[in-house]
Design a protein around this motif. Sequence first.
Motif, PDB file in Angstrom:
ATOM      1  N   VAL A  93      28.448  85.919  26.005  1.00  0.00           N
ATOM      2  CA  VAL A  93      29.057  85.200  27.127  1.00  0.00           C
ATOM      3  C   VAL A  93      30.561  85.081  26.900  1.00  0.00           C
ATOM      4  O   VAL A  93      31.069  85.406  25.826  1.00  0.00           O
ATOM      5  N   THR A  94      31.252  84.646  27.948  1.00  0.00           N
ATOM      6  CA  THR A  94      32.665  84.324  27.825  1.00  0.00           C
ATOM      7  C   THR A  94      32.807  82.828  28.090  1.00  0.00           C
ATOM      8  O   THR A  94      32.326  82.330  29.108  1.00  0.00           O
ATOM      9  N   LEU A  95      33.453  82.152  27.168  1.00  0.00           N
ATOM     10  CA  LEU A  95      33.694  80.725  27.345  1.00  0.00           C
ATOM     11  C   LEU A  95      35.066  80.555  27.979  1.00  0.00           C
ATOM     12  O   LEU A  95      36.063  81.083  27.483  1.00  0.00           O
ATOM     13  N   GLY A  96      35.117  79.829  29.085  1.00  0.00           N
ATOM     14  CA  GLY A  96      36.391  79.557  29.744  1.00  0.00           C
ATOM     15  C   GLY A  96      36.807  78.119  29.515  1.00  0.00           C
ATOM     16  O   GLY A  96      36.006  77.206  29.723  1.00  0.00           O
ATOM     17  N   LEU A  97      38.047  77.956  29.099  1.00  0.00           N
ATOM     18  CA  LEU A  97      38.546  76.602  28.837  1.00  0.00           C
ATOM     19  C   LEU A  97      39.881  76.425  29.548  1.00  0.00           C
ATOM     20  O   LEU A  97      40.809  77.202  29.318  1.00  0.00           O
ATOM     21  N   ARG A  98      39.988  75.408  30.385  1.00  0.00           N
ATOM     22  CA  ARG A  98      41.279  75.125  31.002  1.00  0.00           C
ATOM     23  C   ARG A  98      42.188  74.473  29.956  1.00  0.00           C
ATOM     24  O   ARG A  98      41.724  73.687  29.127  1.00  0.00           O
ATOM     25  N   ALA A  99      43.469  74.821  30.044  1.00  0.00           N
ATOM     26  CA  ALA A  99      44.414  74.320  29.035  1.00  0.00           C
ATOM     27  C   ALA A  99      44.402  72.794  28.973  1.00  0.00           C
ATOM     28  O   ALA A  99      44.499  72.204  27.900  1.00  0.00           O
ATOM     29  N   GLU A 100      44.250  72.152  30.133  1.00  0.00           N
ATOM     30  CA  GLU A 100      44.326  70.683  30.122  1.00  0.00           C
ATOM     31  C   GLU A 100      43.020  70.043  29.636  1.00  0.00           C
ATOM     32  O   GLU A 100      42.957  68.835  29.449  1.00  0.00           O
ATOM     33  N   ASP A 101      41.966  70.853  29.452  1.00  0.00           N
ATOM     34  CA  ASP A 101      40.701  70.320  28.943  1.00  0.00           C
ATOM     35  C   ASP A 101      40.607  70.454  27.427  1.00  0.00           C
ATOM     36  O   ASP A 101      39.542  70.285  26.847  1.00  0.00           O
ATOM     37  N   ILE A 102      41.717  70.817  26.806  1.00  0.00           N
ATOM     38  CA  ILE A 102      41.731  70.925  25.355  1.00  0.00           C
ATOM     39  C   ILE A 102      42.670  69.848  24.815  1.00  0.00           C
ATOM     40  O   ILE A 102      43.873  69.843  25.131  1.00  0.00           O
ATOM     41  N   ALA A 103      42.094  68.911  24.033  1.00  0.00           N
ATOM     42  CA  ALA A 103      42.919  67.859  23.453  1.00  0.00           C
ATOM     43  C   ALA A 103      43.560  68.396  22.187  1.00  0.00           C
ATOM     44  O   ALA A 103      42.933  69.157  21.441  1.00  0.00           O
ATOM     45  N   ILE A 104      44.821  68.040  21.960  1.00  0.00           N
ATOM     46  CA  ILE A 104      45.418  68.411  20.679  1.00  0.00           C
ATOM     47  C   ILE A 104      45.482  67.159  19.818  1.00  0.00           C
ATOM     48  O   ILE A 104      45.326  66.034  20.317  1.00  0.00           O
ATOM     49  N   ASP A 105      45.669  67.352  18.527  1.00  0.00           N
ATOM     50  CA  ASP A 105      45.648  66.263  17.563  1.00  0.00           C
ATOM     51  C   ASP A 105      44.299  65.556  17.570  1.00  0.00           C
ATOM     52  O   ASP A 105      44.222  64.321  17.628  1.00  0.00           O
ATOM     53  N   ALA A 106      43.206  66.310  17.526  1.00  0.00           N
ATOM     54  CA  ALA A 106      41.869  65.725  17.487  1.00  0.00           C
ATOM     55  C   ALA A 106      41.556  65.249  16.067  1.00  0.00           C
ATOM     56  O   ALA A 106      42.237  65.627  15.108  1.00  0.00           O
ATOM     57  N   ASP A 107      40.531  64.436  15.972  1.00  0.00           N
ATOM     58  CA  ASP A 107      40.076  63.942  14.666  1.00  0.00           C
ATOM     59  C   ASP A 107      39.393  65.080  13.913  1.00  0.00           C
ATOM     60  O   ASP A 107      38.413  65.644  14.417  1.00  0.00           O
ATOM     61  N   PRO A 108      39.865  65.455  12.712  1.00  0.00           N
ATOM     62  CA  PRO A 108      39.278  66.582  11.983  1.00  0.00           C
ATOM     63  C   PRO A 108      37.798  66.349  11.662  1.00  0.00           C
ATOM     64  O   PRO A 108      37.053  67.312  11.449  1.00  0.00           O
ATOM     65  N   GLU A 109      37.368  65.086  11.631  1.00  0.00           N
ATOM     66  CA  GLU A 109      35.970  64.782  11.321  1.00  0.00           C
ATOM     67  C   GLU A 109      35.051  65.052  12.503  1.00  0.00           C
ATOM     68  O   GLU A 109      33.840  65.177  12.352  1.00  0.00           O
ATOM     69  N   ASP A 110      35.634  65.086  13.692  1.00  0.00           N
ATOM     70  CA  ASP A 110      34.858  65.313  14.919  1.00  0.00           C
ATOM     71  C   ASP A 110      34.191  66.688  14.850  1.00  0.00           C
ATOM     72  O   ASP A 110      34.868  67.683  14.562  1.00  0.00           O
ATOM     73  N   PRO A 111      32.843  66.773  15.061  1.00  0.00           N
ATOM     74  CA  PRO A 111      32.190  68.083  14.950  1.00  0.00           C
ATOM     75  C   PRO A 111      32.700  69.102  15.973  1.00  0.00           C
ATOM     76  O   PRO A 111      32.577  70.317  15.768  1.00  0.00           O
ATOM     77  N   GLY A 112      33.275  68.608  17.082  1.00  0.00           N
ATOM     78  CA  GLY A 112      33.781  69.542  18.097  1.00  0.00           C
ATOM     79  C   GLY A 112      35.206  70.006  17.822  1.00  0.00           C
ATOM     80  O   GLY A 112      35.749  70.839  18.551  1.00  0.00           O
ATOM     81  N   ALA A 113      35.828  69.460  16.791  1.00  0.00           N
ATOM     82  CA  ALA A 113      37.234  69.803  16.532  1.00  0.00           C
ATOM     83  C   ALA A 113      37.345  71.190  15.911  1.00  0.00           C
ATOM     84  O   ALA A 113      36.461  71.645  15.192  1.00  0.00           O
ATOM     85  N   ILE A 114      38.425  71.876  16.274  1.00  0.00           N
ATOM     86  CA  ILE A 114      38.636  73.258  15.817  1.00  0.00           C
ATOM     87  C   ILE A 114      40.002  73.319  15.167  1.00  0.00           C
ATOM     88  O   ILE A 114      40.996  72.811  15.715  1.00  0.00           O
ATOM     89  N   GLU A 115      40.053  73.954  14.024  1.00  0.00           N
ATOM     90  CA  GLU A 115      41.332  74.087  13.347  1.00  0.00           C
ATOM     91  C   GLU A 115      42.170  75.158  14.048  1.00  0.00           C
ATOM     92  O   GLU A 115      41.653  76.194  14.461  1.00  0.00           O
ATOM     93  N   ALA A 116      43.480  74.888  14.181  1.00  0.00           N
ATOM     94  CA  ALA A 116      44.332  75.824  14.909  1.00  0.00           C
ATOM     95  C   ALA A 116      45.716  75.875  14.293  1.00  0.00           C
ATOM     96  O   ALA A 116      46.141  74.931  13.638  1.00  0.00           O
ATOM     97  N   THR A 117      46.400  77.007  14.513  1.00  0.00           N
ATOM     98  CA  THR A 117      47.776  77.149  14.028  1.00  0.00           C
ATOM     99  C   THR A 117      48.699  77.235  15.240  1.00  0.00           C
ATOM    100  O   THR A 117      48.458  78.030  16.155  1.00  0.00           O
ATOM    101  N   VAL A 118      49.747  76.428  15.232  1.00  0.00           N
ATOM    102  CA  VAL A 118      50.668  76.426  16.377  1.00  0.00           C
ATOM    103  C   VAL A 118      51.490  77.711  16.367  1.00  0.00           C
ATOM    104  O   VAL A 118      52.063  78.090  15.342  1.00  0.00           O
ATOM    105  N   GLU A 119      51.527  78.389  17.512  1.00  0.00           N
ATOM    106  CA  GLU A 119      52.289  79.636  17.609  1.00  0.00           C
ATOM    107  C   GLU A 119      53.557  79.486  18.437  1.00  0.00           C
ATOM    108  O   GLU A 119      54.535  80.183  18.227  1.00  0.00           O
ATOM    109  N   LEU A 120      53.475  78.586  19.426  1.00  0.00           N
ATOM    110  CA  LEU A 120      54.594  78.474  20.366  1.00  0.00           C
ATOM    111  C   LEU A 120      54.457  77.136  21.065  1.00  0.00           C
ATOM    112  O   LEU A 120      53.343  76.704  21.374  1.00  0.00           O
ATOM    113  N   VAL A 121      55.573  76.473  21.290  1.00  0.00           N
ATOM    114  CA  VAL A 121      55.535  75.200  22.006  1.00  0.00           C
ATOM    115  C   VAL A 121      56.440  75.340  23.225  1.00  0.00           C
ATOM    116  O   VAL A 121      57.606  75.694  23.106  1.00  0.00           O
ATOM    117  N   GLU A 122      55.866  75.125  24.424  1.00  0.00           N
ATOM    118  CA  GLU A 122      56.646  75.247  25.655  1.00  0.00           C
ATOM    119  C   GLU A 122      56.739  73.897  26.347  1.00  0.00           C
ATOM    120  O   GLU A 122      55.776  73.482  27.002  1.00  0.00           O
TER     121      GLU A 122
END
Lengths: 369, 280
Positions: A275-304
């Motif tokens: 399948v393809t998972l679609g995620l709207r940019a505004e439906d992704i919270a940043i600075d989530a709790d690392p303990e949260d099972p839904g949290a995903i580790e990410a590396t910042v590439e660009l800030v606009e």
Amino acid sequence: MATIDIDGVRKRFGNVDVLHGVDLTIADGEFVVLVGPSGCGKSTLLRLIAGLEDISRGAIRIDGERVNDLAPRARDIAMVFQSYALYPHMSVERNMDYSLRLRKTPAERAREAVEGAAGKLGIDRLLQRKPRTLSGGQRQRVAMGRAIVRTPKAFLFDEPLSNLDARLREQMRGEIKKMHQDLGATSIYVTHDQIEAMTLADRIVAMNEGLVQQIGPPRELYEHPTNLFVAGFIGSPAMNFIDATYRREGQNAFLVVGEKRLALDERDVADGTPVTLGLRAEDIAIDADPEDPGAIEATVELVEPLGLGTIVHVQALGTHIKALSLAVVEHRVGSRIWIRPHPEKFHVFEEATGRRLERKAQFAAELPA
Amino acid sequence: MSAATLKRAGYWTMHYAIIALYVAFALFPLYWLFKVSLTPTKLLYSEGVRMWPSRTTWENYGFVLTNSDFPRFFLNSVIVSVSTAVLVTVVASGAGYALSRFRFRGKFWLVGLMLITQMFPLVMLISPIFRIFTPLGLTDSLLGLIIVYTAFNIPFATFLMQSFFDGIPKDLEEAAMIDGAHRFTAFRQIILPLTLPGIAATLGFVFTAAWSELLFALMLISKTDASTFPVGLLTFVSKFSVDFGQMTAAGVLALIPACLFFFLIQRYLVRGLTAGAVKG
């Protein structure tokens, strides 16, 4: 004012099928926006309604009357062109009353109509000028004025704002919407700009490759796109797409993306379906709790920074993901953060067909409000 | 003066000198025509080559206008050239518009055929045309000349007009048709006024072509009554002498209508009427 019925309309140019059967009913007074990438057939559909092209198959009815074989002049519709198409050898006033003079409207009434429309559009001081002396925005207004002077059954707009600069476009967009509220005229508006579509439309018709992909109010297309095309086309920044596999173990459904498992409501599709998972940019919270099972580790590439908020581009789940935050974001490029997509806002599409996979009904009903 | 200014001045002097040289080269034959027409016949041979004769006279003009058939030739030429120019332009406007705007079956072959007509030297066609025209009574007649000139000029004029129509946005007549105009009304009220420069150019081109045509005029016309002026000029050549004075005077007079014609249409040739039609 009028209803417009488009019934199985096909259009073929030589050996090329441009429209593969379009069905659409437009209610009296409705503002419908045809949106899609260039070459999707939206302008062709508009030209078929205007009578500028012949219909290959199917029928178009205006107020119940079949107009397939009626010349444009007999359809009583007005059109605003992308190029404005003002008559260069005529003054603004002559441009605007041309249609009235063709209909032998008494001079007095024609003048009233022109002055009324010019007043509404703020071009009353330009009436004696020639089009070449006008700015882009003024020409645009004259083109609109020419359409409204004769109160036609319907207005057709063919990308009327795409030749204007961003600021003017925004302003004219507002004016078109206001004009529609005042006149309540049936309008069909073609654009490739999904923001224009979202802001103006009562209903959006998303088109691609000569086929209607989805018809519905702007929010419906935004929140429930029926397929990958609509999901990707509507919304800015564009929806993030992530390749995933749908898995089900007993009562639990989840998506597998690389090593990561994302919990999900059950969908009506076989275990193991790509399948393809679609995620709207505004439906992704940043600075989530690392303990949260839904949290995903990410590396910042660009800030606009947008002013209104910030778009943070990150590398996560093996792909590029854009997240929109309304807060001021201070992250540096290269820093590690945790993001958390909102599980209620997952859009899941079958990879093979691109069609949306809805939640299974019983699960949807059980979801907490 | 600095070196840069000098260099600049030198550049522009050079620039204008070259242009002047070219203009002089192009106009010198005209000057010579005019000079010879003013030279008394006696001086023409006795004075040798001089830039300006020691004595000038208008008597060549007087003779041409009163004692020769030249006014008749002149009138014939005006009739033939104006009729041809108008006929060709009307037909070419319609045909050029059709080629520019419509898709129709056989368009490719039609355009190909029109191009083919332009490939043959006219000399080849003289005898068949003569054979066709004689039984129809179209030889020795201005109508015959008009028909031939019109037929030969239409293909090129059509392509010329087509390129002008191609330059006018299709949106304009579509807007007019939606505004309530019939296609023909849109053509007449919106497109034609914008094509005036093209129409002027076509008129001018065809008029000049017909005005100076000699081959057909010579072959199809033998009566003085129906001769056009290029043929008429030949009457100044007799078996034993050429009357250069009268011939050049007639030539200068024949230049006048062409000049007048271009003077009248030149403003359409330069005016870009479509400015402001669409975003540009």
